[in-house]
Design a protein around this motif. Structure first.
Motif, PDB file in Angstrom:
ATOM      1  N   VAL A 296      37.955  48.573  52.423  1.00  0.00           N
ATOM      2  CA  VAL A 296      36.971  47.840  53.220  1.00  0.00           C
ATOM      3  C   VAL A 296      37.584  46.567  53.802  1.00  0.00           C
ATOM      4  N   ALA A 297      38.410  45.872  53.024  1.00  0.00           N
ATOM      5  CA  ALA A 297      39.073  44.664  53.525  1.00  0.00           C
ATOM      6  C   ALA A 297      40.011  45.013  54.673  1.00  0.00           C
ATOM      7  N   ASN A 298      40.673  46.155  54.560  1.00  0.00           N
ATOM      8  CA  ASN A 298      41.587  46.593  55.612  1.00  0.00           C
ATOM      9  C   ASN A 298      40.825  46.920  56.891  1.00  0.00           C
ATOM     10  N   GLU A 299      39.649  47.533  56.745  1.00  0.00           N
ATOM     11  CA  GLU A 299      38.821  47.851  57.916  1.00  0.00           C
ATOM     12  C   GLU A 299      38.342  46.595  58.629  1.00  0.00           C
ATOM     13  N   SER A 300      38.199  45.495  57.891  1.00  0.00           N
ATOM     14  CA  SER A 300      37.770  44.226  58.496  1.00  0.00           C
ATOM     15  C   SER A 300      38.959  43.354  58.891  1.00  0.00           C
ATOM     16  N   ASN A 301      40.163  43.980  58.913  1.00  0.00           N
ATOM     17  CA  ASN A 301      41.403  43.283  59.302  1.00  0.00           C
ATOM     18  C   ASN A 301      41.733  42.112  58.376  1.00  0.00           C
ATOM     19  N   ARG A 302      41.348  42.240  57.094  1.00  0.00           N
ATOM     20  CA  ARG A 302      41.689  41.234  56.093  1.00  0.00           C
ATOM     21  C   ARG A 302      42.218  41.911  54.820  1.00  0.00           C
ATOM     22  N   PRO A 303      43.252  42.737  54.949  1.00  0.00           N
ATOM     23  CA  PRO A 303      43.725  43.490  53.779  1.00  0.00           C
ATOM     24  C   PRO A 303      44.245  42.603  52.661  1.00  0.00           C
ATOM     25  N   TRP A 304      44.642  41.386  53.002  1.00  0.00           N
ATOM     26  CA  TRP A 304      45.201  40.483  51.985  1.00  0.00           C
ATOM     27  C   TRP A 304      44.153  40.028  50.967  1.00  0.00           C
ATOM     28  N   LEU A 305      42.864  40.294  51.204  1.00  0.00           N
ATOM     29  CA  LEU A 305      41.829  39.897  50.244  1.00  0.00           C
ATOM     30  C   LEU A 305      41.934  40.675  48.938  1.00  0.00           C
ATOM     31  N   TRP A 306      42.632  41.825  48.950  1.00  0.00           N
ATOM     32  CA  TRP A 306      42.819  42.567  47.697  1.00  0.00           C
ATOM     33  C   TRP A 306      43.485  41.688  46.656  1.00  0.00           C
ATOM     34  N   TRP A 307      44.479  40.896  47.061  1.00  0.00           N
ATOM     35  CA  TRP A 307      45.190  40.031  46.120  1.00  0.00           C
ATOM     36  C   TRP A 307      44.240  38.983  45.541  1.00  0.00           C
ATOM     37  N   ASP A 308      43.335  38.453  46.353  1.00  0.00           N
ATOM     38  CA  ASP A 308      42.350  37.485  45.850  1.00  0.00           C
ATOM     39  C   ASP A 308      41.390  38.153  44.874  1.00  0.00           C
ATOM     40  N   PHE A 309      40.934  39.368  45.228  1.00  0.00           N
ATOM     41  CA  PHE A 309      39.979  40.043  44.355  1.00  0.00           C
ATOM     42  C   PHE A 309      40.600  40.344  42.997  1.00  0.00           C
ATOM     43  N   VAL A 310      41.811  40.910  42.979  1.00  0.00           N
ATOM     44  CA  VAL A 310      42.435  41.279  41.708  1.00  0.00           C
ATOM     45  C   VAL A 310      42.690  40.039  40.858  1.00  0.00           C
ATOM     46  N   THR A 311      43.136  38.966  41.476  1.00  0.00           N
ATOM     47  CA  THR A 311      43.387  37.726  40.735  1.00  0.00           C
ATOM     48  C   THR A 311      42.091  37.163  40.146  1.00  0.00           C
ATOM     49  N   ASP A 312      41.054  37.102  40.979  1.00  0.00           N
ATOM     50  CA  ASP A 312      39.769  36.567  40.507  1.00  0.00           C
ATOM     51  C   ASP A 312      39.144  37.479  39.455  1.00  0.00           C
ATOM     52  N   PHE A 313      39.274  38.800  39.654  1.00  0.00           N
ATOM     53  CA  PHE A 313      38.729  39.744  38.679  1.00  0.00           C
ATOM     54  C   PHE A 313      39.385  39.547  37.317  1.00  0.00           C
ATOM     55  N   HIS A 314      40.686  39.324  37.313  1.00  0.00           N
ATOM     56  CA  HIS A 314      41.407  39.132  36.046  1.00  0.00           C
ATOM     57  C   HIS A 314      40.923  37.865  35.326  1.00  0.00           C
ATOM     58  N   SER A 335      31.660  36.690  46.497  1.00  0.00           N
ATOM     59  CA  SER A 335      32.305  35.379  46.692  1.00  0.00           C
ATOM     60  C   SER A 335      33.406  35.428  47.747  1.00  0.00           C
ATOM     61  N   LEU A 336      33.975  36.605  47.974  1.00  0.00           N
ATOM     62  CA  LEU A 336      35.037  36.755  48.973  1.00  0.00           C
ATOM     63  C   LEU A 336      34.493  37.153  50.336  1.00  0.00           C
ATOM     64  N   GLY A 337      33.173  37.305  50.439  1.00  0.00           N
ATOM     65  CA  GLY A 337      32.566  37.622  51.732  1.00  0.00           C
ATOM     66  C   GLY A 337      32.758  39.058  52.169  1.00  0.00           C
ATOM     67  N   LEU A 338      32.994  39.967  51.220  1.00  0.00           N
ATOM     68  CA  LEU A 338      33.156  41.382  51.554  1.00  0.00           C
ATOM     69  C   LEU A 338      31.808  42.087  51.461  1.00  0.00           C
ATOM     70  N   PRO A 339      31.546  43.088  52.298  1.00  0.00           N
ATOM     71  CA  PRO A 339      30.261  43.801  52.271  1.00  0.00           C
ATOM     72  C   PRO A 339      30.147  44.700  51.040  1.00  0.00           C
TER      73      PRO A 339
END
Length: 630
Positions: A296-314, A335-339
């Protein structure tokens, strides 16, 4: 079987049933390990010069994008390297680095490398003890508790038995040093100007040291990864390993607690205890969620949000710290503004007895194709479809990714001082240089340097880059006068460079030379000016001055003198002539405007006639016929 054992080492203390599920999944494919082709070259002695394959270990730090030349040393005793070497460090007679040759067997590969490093070796070659295909040397979990794995900074390579025997035989003769070159410049493919890399990981943080290793890597590498992704230099894709439950066990407690979608996708129980804590299916669901976050982040042209999600999830939802709940990851997503709705749609219902397209694709990708090899351990990094070998550490991984770029296309982060040496700082790398303008053809790259004529302030230089470069193009005169002659005297500047010519140097009017040196022409002395009767000539720099005798004016274009008109009648005639010229100019302008307006009106009418048919006779539009094609 070796592949299943490698997988099992990723999750220590697996139950018998859990390991059985691993084995059933992985025994259906043939294990394929990655081997770096022709990565070792024997330079001397001459009679054994050749290139050989090697399998880089999963520990240590191979010099991706670089090379290492060293002298092979085979110890007189303790040839397996399983115990520390007594005595002074290994050294070569020539002062070159030592490449220590050891035999396989009796202890872990990593321990051999550690003992070799402590004994002064710059690299370790482990010779296989039997004739078999090369495998990747991995790190057993048991050895990590001893604390030396992270301290290994030298590369290690497994070589086949025949190559090892040839090296030993050459060393026995002791006639000359055995010199080898370890070459990793092409170990990482670089097909284009973008690096594509995958990271095989796991959402569970209770699997021991390996889980801690991969989470530390994610946190430390996050800045580099997002910088590369935002700049369009890389394309990153996360992956997650799952396996399936054999059909006879679908109704068992093990499958129900460790699998989703009716046993199709499973993961080990985090605590290895079905009676407490979280279940393996919780891990599978979170693996699926993290895959969908990236999609979903890649579809919104923000694929780098995966790194934020995994870090915050941990940090916020750690299973190890008992913080995990089904709502916790959803809070991170918000919190990251993803749908959130799109991510839930991507995940589907884990309870349905259907295939999940996302996880099914992951299981298919797990089986290696092409040069990548099978993904058999966690974590695994794949760069340009080749598995990364070495310690999972920020700088080492960044060097491997940088080695995946075509030379001269590397992003600035690859040219930082902590991962490469700027060869252009040493005498411009032997490339062309203009000392006056401080311009050089040396271009720093991750693999070294290239000599390429530069572009300076929009001006293109062309040449071989080594012995010469010259400015070309319309803007070349703005930089060093395009390499042409230029001089200023008495407030006047003349140049042999013309902005109307794309190349070449030509002395301006009034000068003579080859364009690189120009001399003033003495038009008076050479009879090129002031040849009229009664004229006197005075040479100037870049020109000349002519004067006439008496009350006469010099006309340069005609090289003649005419009398000055001072009478009232003369001034009247002059004013009349000027008035006629001005009137003619105004009339010509008005005629031009009239013709231009007429032309525009004609053009407009022609264009309109294509869309609005006109009736010139009746000046009225005809009604459309019912069968008109409109």
């Amino acid at each position: 079987m070796a592949m299943a054992m490698a997988m099992a080492s990723s999750f220590p203390m697996l139950t018998t049933t859990t390991f059985f599920f691993f084995f059933l999944l992985l025994s259906s494919v043939d294990s394929r390990f990655v081997v770096e082709k022709s990565s070792i070259r024997v330079l001397s002695p001459e009679h054994i010069r050749a290139r050989h394959d090697g399998a880089i270990a999963n520990f240590g730090v191979p010099d991706y994008g670089g090379t290492m030349t060293g002298v092979v040393v085979y110890p007189d005793k303790a040839t397996t390297g399983c115990s520390g070497f007594d005595g002074p460090p290994f050294k070569s007679k020539s002062g070159r680095p030592v490449v220590l040759l050891l035999d396989r067997g009796d202890c872990y590969f990593a321990l051999k490398a550690w003992n070799g490093q402590k004994a002064g070796a710059a690299a370790v070659l482990v010779a296989d003890s039997i004739d078999e295909p090369l495998i990747t040397m991995d790190t057993p979990e048991e050895s990590r508790d001893e604390g030396y794995i992270e301290k290994i900074t030298i590369p290690s390579v497994l070589i086949n038995r025949a190559f090892g025997d040839a090296l030993k035989l050459a060393l026995e003769k002791r006639t000359e040093e055995v010199v080898v070159k370890l070459d990793w410049r092409e170990a990482m493919p670089h097909p284009d100007e973008r690096v594509e890399y995958e990271f095989w990981t796991n959402s569970n943080d209770e699997c021991g040291i390996r889980c801690e290793e991969q989470m530390n890597f994610v946190k430390n590498f996050k800045g580099h990864a997002q910088l590369l992704e935002r700049g369009g230099f890389t394309q990153f894709t996360p992956h997650y390993i799952t396996w399936f439950c054999p059909e006879p066990f679908l109704l068992s407690r093990q499958c129900k607690s460790q699998c989703i979608n009716h046993g199709r996708y499973c993961a080990p129980d985090p605590e290895q205890d079905f009676n407490e804590g979280y279940d393996g299916k919780d891990v599978v669901v979170e693996n699926l969620r993290q895959l969908c976050v990236h999609r979903v982040a890649n579809e919104s042209n923000r694929p780098w949000l995966w790194w934020d999600f995994v870090t915050d999830f941990h940090i916020r939802c750690s299973m190890k710290e008992k913080k995990y709940s089904k709502d916790c990851p959803n809070d991170v997503i918000k919190s990251l503004g993803l749908p959130l709705d799109k991510i839930k749609e991507c995940m589907g219902n884990p309870e349905d007895d259907v295939e999940n397209s996302v996880l099914k694709a992951e299981q298919q990708l797990q089986v290696g194709r092409g040069s990548r090899g099978d993904v058999t351990i966690l974590p695994t990094l794949v760069i340009n479809n080749v598995q990364y070998r070495g310690i999972l550490e920020r700088t080492s991984v960044l060097k491997a990714i940088c080695a995946g770029f075509k030379e001269s296309t590397e992003p600035p982060v690859c040219l930082s001082s902590d991962i490469e040496t700027n060869q252009c700082l040493d005498d411009d790398g032997g490339c062309w240089r203009d000392k006056d303008l401080n311009i050089t053809a040396c271009k720093d790259t991750f693999r070294g340097r290239i000599c390429e004529c530069p572009i300076v302030d929009g001006v293109q230089y062309k040449g071989d880059g080594y012995s010469f470069c010259k400015a070309v193009g319309p803007a070349r005169c703005a930089v060093g006068n395009g390499g042409c002659w230029s001089e200023t005297k008495n407030g006047q500047t003349f140049s042999a460079c013309s902005e109307y010519e794309l190349n070449g140097c030509h002395c301006p009017l009034g000068f003579r030379g080859d364009g690189h040196t120009c001399e003033d022409v003495n038009e008076c002395q050479e009879g090129l000016a002031c040849q009229c009767d009664g004229c006197t000539c005075k040479n100037t720099w870049g020109g000349y001055d002519c004067k006439c005798k008496g009350n006469h004016l010099y006309i340069k274009g005609e090289d003649t003198c005419i009398a000055k008109s001072t009478s009232a009648f003369g001034w009247f005639i002059t004013l009349v002539v000027l008035a006629c010229v001005a009137g003619a100019a105004v009339a010509a302008y008005l005629f031009y405007k009239y013709r231009l307006r007429s032309y525009m009106d004609t053009e407009i009418m022609a264009i309109m006639s294509q869309y609005m048919p006109l009736d010139n006779q009746h000046n009225a539009a005809q009604p459309l016929r019912p069968d008109s094609n409109i």
